[in-house]
Design an enzyme around this catalytic site. Structure first.
Site, PDB file in Angstrom:
ATOM      1  CB  ALA A 217      -0.930  -0.018   1.217  1.00 46.09           C
TER       2      ALA A 217
ATOM      3  CB  VAL B 129       3.621   1.564  -7.187  1.00 45.58           C
ATOM      4  CG1 VAL B 129       3.009   0.924  -8.429  1.00 45.58           C
ATOM      5  CG2 VAL B 129       4.916   2.280  -7.554  1.00 45.58           C
TER       6      VAL B 129
ATOM      7  CG  ASP C 252       1.951  -2.119   3.293  1.00 45.54           C
ATOM      8  OD1 ASP C 252       2.262  -1.632   2.183  1.00 45.54           O
ATOM      9  OD2 ASP C 252       2.765  -2.223   4.244  1.00 45.54           O
TER      10      ASP C 252
ATOM     11  NE  ARG D 189      15.622   2.364  -9.829  1.00 45.83           N
ATOM     12  CZ  ARG D 189      16.036   2.782 -11.012  1.00 45.83           C
ATOM     13  NH1 ARG D 189      17.320   2.809 -11.286  1.00 45.83           N
ATOM     14  NH2 ARG D 189      15.170   3.190 -11.915  1.00 45.83           N
TER      15      ARG D 189
ATOM     16  NE  ARG E  32      13.767   0.016 -13.113  1.00 46.72           N
ATOM     17  CZ  ARG E  32      14.197   0.861 -14.046  1.00 46.72           C
ATOM     18  NH1 ARG E  32      15.388   0.686 -14.603  1.00 46.72           N
ATOM     19  NH2 ARG E  32      13.455   1.880 -14.429  1.00 46.72           N
TER      20      ARG E  32
ATOM     21  CG  ASN F 141      12.166  -5.686  -3.400  1.00 49.02           C
ATOM     22  OD1 ASN F 141      12.017  -5.413  -2.217  1.00 49.02           O
ATOM     23  ND2 ASN F 141      12.178  -4.764  -4.346  1.00 49.02           N
TER      24      ASN F 141
ATOM     25  CB  VAL G  56       4.459  -3.635  -9.802  1.00 48.89           C
ATOM     26  CG1 VAL G  56       4.986  -2.213 -10.007  1.00 48.89           C
ATOM     27  CG2 VAL G  56       3.117  -3.791 -10.528  1.00 48.89           C
TER      28      VAL G  56
ATOM     29  CG  HIS H 110      11.607  -2.206 -15.753  1.00 50.49           C
ATOM     30  ND1 HIS H 110      11.298  -1.124 -16.542  1.00 50.49           N
ATOM     31  CD2 HIS H 110      11.353  -1.814 -14.480  1.00 50.49           C
ATOM     32  CE1 HIS H 110      10.887  -0.139 -15.766  1.00 50.49           C
ATOM     33  NE2 HIS H 110      10.909  -0.529 -14.520  1.00 50.49           N
TER      34      HIS H 110
HETATM   35  N1  LIG Z   1       7.905  -2.367 -12.664  1.00 50.06           N
HETATM   36  C1  LIG Z   1       8.019  -1.056 -12.676  1.00 50.06           C
HETATM   37  O1  LIG Z   1       8.036  -0.431 -13.713  1.00 50.06           O
HETATM   38  C2  LIG Z   1       8.098  -0.302 -11.361  1.00 50.06           C
HETATM   39  C3  LIG Z   1       7.849   1.072 -11.299  1.00 50.06           C
HETATM   40  C4  LIG Z   1       7.892   1.723 -10.073  1.00 50.06           C
HETATM   41  C5  LIG Z   1       8.212   0.998  -8.921  1.00 50.06           C
HETATM   42  N2  LIG Z   1       8.476  -0.329  -9.024  1.00 50.06           N
HETATM   43  C6  LIG Z   1       8.803  -1.133  -7.842  1.00 50.06           C
HETATM   44  O2  LIG Z   1       7.609  -1.364  -7.098  1.00 50.06           O
HETATM   45  C7  LIG Z   1       7.924  -1.553  -5.723  1.00 50.06           C
HETATM   46  C8  LIG Z   1       7.067  -0.609  -4.883  1.00 50.06           C
HETATM   47  O3  LIG Z   1       7.437   0.737  -5.107  1.00 50.06           O
HETATM   48  P1  LIG Z   1       6.778   1.908  -4.239  1.00 50.06           P
HETATM   49  O4  LIG Z   1       7.338   3.169  -4.759  1.00 50.06           O
HETATM   50  O5  LIG Z   1       5.304   1.724  -4.154  1.00 50.06           O
HETATM   51  O6  LIG Z   1       7.423   1.594  -2.797  1.00 50.06           O
HETATM   52  P2  LIG Z   1       6.833   1.989  -1.374  1.00 50.06           P
HETATM   53  O7  LIG Z   1       7.944   1.847  -0.392  1.00 50.06           O
HETATM   54  O8  LIG Z   1       6.091   3.277  -1.437  1.00 50.06           O
HETATM   55  O9  LIG Z   1       5.753   0.823  -1.095  1.00 50.06           O
HETATM   56  C9  LIG Z   1       6.090  -0.507  -0.910  1.00 50.06           C
HETATM   57  C10 LIG Z   1       5.154  -1.068   0.150  1.00 50.06           C
HETATM   58  O10 LIG Z   1       5.371  -2.484   0.259  1.00 50.06           O
HETATM   59  C11 LIG Z   1       5.134  -2.815   1.609  1.00 50.06           C
HETATM   60  N3  LIG Z   1       5.679  -4.130   1.928  1.00 50.06           N
HETATM   61  C12 LIG Z   1       6.964  -4.478   2.208  1.00 50.06           C
HETATM   62  N4  LIG Z   1       7.035  -5.789   2.482  1.00 50.06           N
HETATM   63  C13 LIG Z   1       5.782  -6.292   2.387  1.00 50.06           C
HETATM   64  C14 LIG Z   1       5.220  -7.574   2.567  1.00 50.06           C
HETATM   65  N5  LIG Z   1       5.977  -8.637   2.887  1.00 50.06           N
HETATM   66  N6  LIG Z   1       3.886  -7.708   2.403  1.00 50.06           N
HETATM   67  C15 LIG Z   1       3.105  -6.663   2.076  1.00 50.06           C
HETATM   68  N7  LIG Z   1       3.582  -5.407   1.880  1.00 50.06           N
HETATM   69  C16 LIG Z   1       4.910  -5.230   2.052  1.00 50.06           C
HETATM   70  C17 LIG Z   1       5.779  -1.681   2.381  1.00 50.06           C
HETATM   71  O11 LIG Z   1       5.305  -1.625   3.713  1.00 50.06           O
HETATM   72  C18 LIG Z   1       5.376  -0.469   1.543  1.00 50.06           C
HETATM   73  O12 LIG Z   1       4.185   0.139   2.015  1.00 50.06           O
HETATM   74  C19 LIG Z   1       9.435  -1.315  -5.615  1.00 50.06           C
HETATM   75  O13 LIG Z   1      10.125  -2.535  -5.660  1.00 50.06           O
HETATM   76  C20 LIG Z   1       9.752  -0.495  -6.848  1.00 50.06           C
HETATM   77  O14 LIG Z   1      11.098  -0.618  -7.250  1.00 50.06           O
HETATM   78  C21 LIG Z   1       8.419  -0.995 -10.211  1.00 50.06           C
END
Ligand SMILES: NC(=O)c1ccc[n+]([C@@H]2O[C@H](COP(=O)([O-])OP(=O)(O)OC[C@H]3O[C@@H](n4cnc5c(N)ncnc54)[C@H](O)[C@@H]3O)[C@@H](O)[C@H]2O)c1
Length: 307
Positions: free
Chosen positions: A10, A13, A33, A82, A88, A95, A118, A175
């Site tokens: 939550a 993204v 989350d 990141r 990444r 992760n 994602v 990616h």
């Molecule tokens: N594929 C893409 O193009 C793309 C684009 C943007 C971000 N991302 C990736 O997406 C991920 C999320 O990015 P973000 O900016 O939302 O990060 P963020 O830190 O804002 O959110 C991540 C959330 O995951 C939660 N989390 C951690 N461990 C967990 C678990 N075991 N169970 C449930 N929830 C858990 C955290 O508490 C946090 O709220 C990152 O790995 C980022 O690199 C990918």
């Protein structure tokens, strides 16, 4: 029956994707989350916007997976993003454990769901989800190409001062730094951009697309979320509405493009069954070599996975 989507993570993204899904009334959403109070608080805040924004889809937030049961689509955004100076790939060890844990917890209640990954590094996290879930490749795929193409589309629209709606862009590969933007398949109102822009400008757009993620990380000190959430919602929409839409997604190749056992960004047909077909296009030898280099970078990460 109303469709249901679970979004795990939550954060930036996940919460923004969840918001877009209910505001478009695509599905009811379960937002999950590990941080106590956060998914519950975001879901309640969002539902309190419903009378003003006028949507009747529902969102519930939870730290447990019971609310996720019976989901048609599960979007996995859990993990760490990141920070400046990180690639990444630096996220892999942290992760990997998170994505594996999420898949183990979400699947029993939603055995028929399509999983859209994602979390980064994207192609490796798709492989983690595939190995842990043991689902067919049609139902485990990742979001990257729609985002990378959307970035390229914006740069093209900006350069030519035309509507974004007229633009189409094609970005293949992993990616990461080795992604493969393809100008000759990128068009404005059907016209390939090499006929509309000088080579130097196209080269600059290609490079800015490759660096699109890091440009935002350097500005925000964390990774992007508006465009990533929009991109994943386009994929959710294609699955829920069985649109058979051709979109670039990270898919598990089994011989397509001459490659096997690797996730790579390729055009796929997305419908209710997930990846219903991988679309193969004829590539020049230079483009093929760039795609193979990208696949090798993805395979390197596969080798260090522990699942
Ligand atoms: N594929 C893409 O193009 C793309 C684009 C943007 C971000 N991302 C990736 O997406 C991920 C999320 O990015 P973000 O900016 O939302 O990060 P963020 O830190 O804002 O959110 C991540 C959330 O995951 C939660 N989390 C951690 N461990 C967990 C678990 N075991 N169970 C449930 N929830 C858990 C955290 O508490 C946090 O709220 C990152 O790995 C980022 O690199 C990918």
């Amino acid at each position: 029956m109303k469709p249901k989507v679970t979004v795990v993570g939550a954060g930036n993204v996940g919460a923004t994707a969840a918001q877009r899904i209910v505001e478009k009334e695509l599905a009811d959403v379960a937002l999950i989350d590990i941080i106590a109070g956060v998914p519950q608080g975001k879901a309640l805040d969002l539902m309190e916007s419903a009378p003003v924004e006028r949507f009747d889809s529902k969102m519930v937030g939870s730290n447990a997976y019971d609310v996720a049961a019976g989901s048609h689509v599960v979007v996995i955004t859990a993990g760490v993003p990141r920070k400046p100076g990180m690639s990444r790939d630096d996220l892999v060890a942290t992760n990997e454990g998170i994505v594996a844990d999420v898949v183990r917890k979400v699947l029993p209640g939603s055995p028929d769901a399509v999983l859209i990954v994602v979390s980064n590094p994207l192609d490796a996290m798709c492989e983690v989800a595939r190995r842990v879930s043991r689902l067919p490749r049609e139902r485990v795929f990742g979001m990257a190409g729609v985002l990378d193409s959307a970035r390229m589309r914006w740069f093209i629209a900006e350069a030519l001062d035309v509507s974004v709606e007229n633009t189409h862009a094609f970005v293949l590969g992993g990616h990461g730094d080795t992604m493969v933007p393809l100008p000759r398949f990128s068009t404005v109102a059907g016209i390939p951009i090499p006929e509309l822009l000088p080579k130097e400008k196209i080269d600059a757009i290609v490079q800015r697309t490759r660096d699109g993620g890091v440009e935002i990380v350097n500005l925000l000190k964390t990774s992007a979320w508006y465009a990533p959430s929009a991109a994943v919602v386009e994929m959710v929409d294609a699955v829920l509405k069985d649109k058979k839409k051709i979109l670039p997604c990270a898919a598990y190749l089994q011989g397509e493009y001459g490659m096997r056992d690797v996730y790579l960004g390729v055009p796929v047909k997305l419908g209710a069954g997930g990846v219903e077909r991988i679309v193969e296009i004829a590539l020049s030898s230079e483009e093929k070599a760039a795609l193979e280099k990208s696949a090798e970078a993805v395979r390197e990460l596969f080798r260090i996975l522990k699942v």
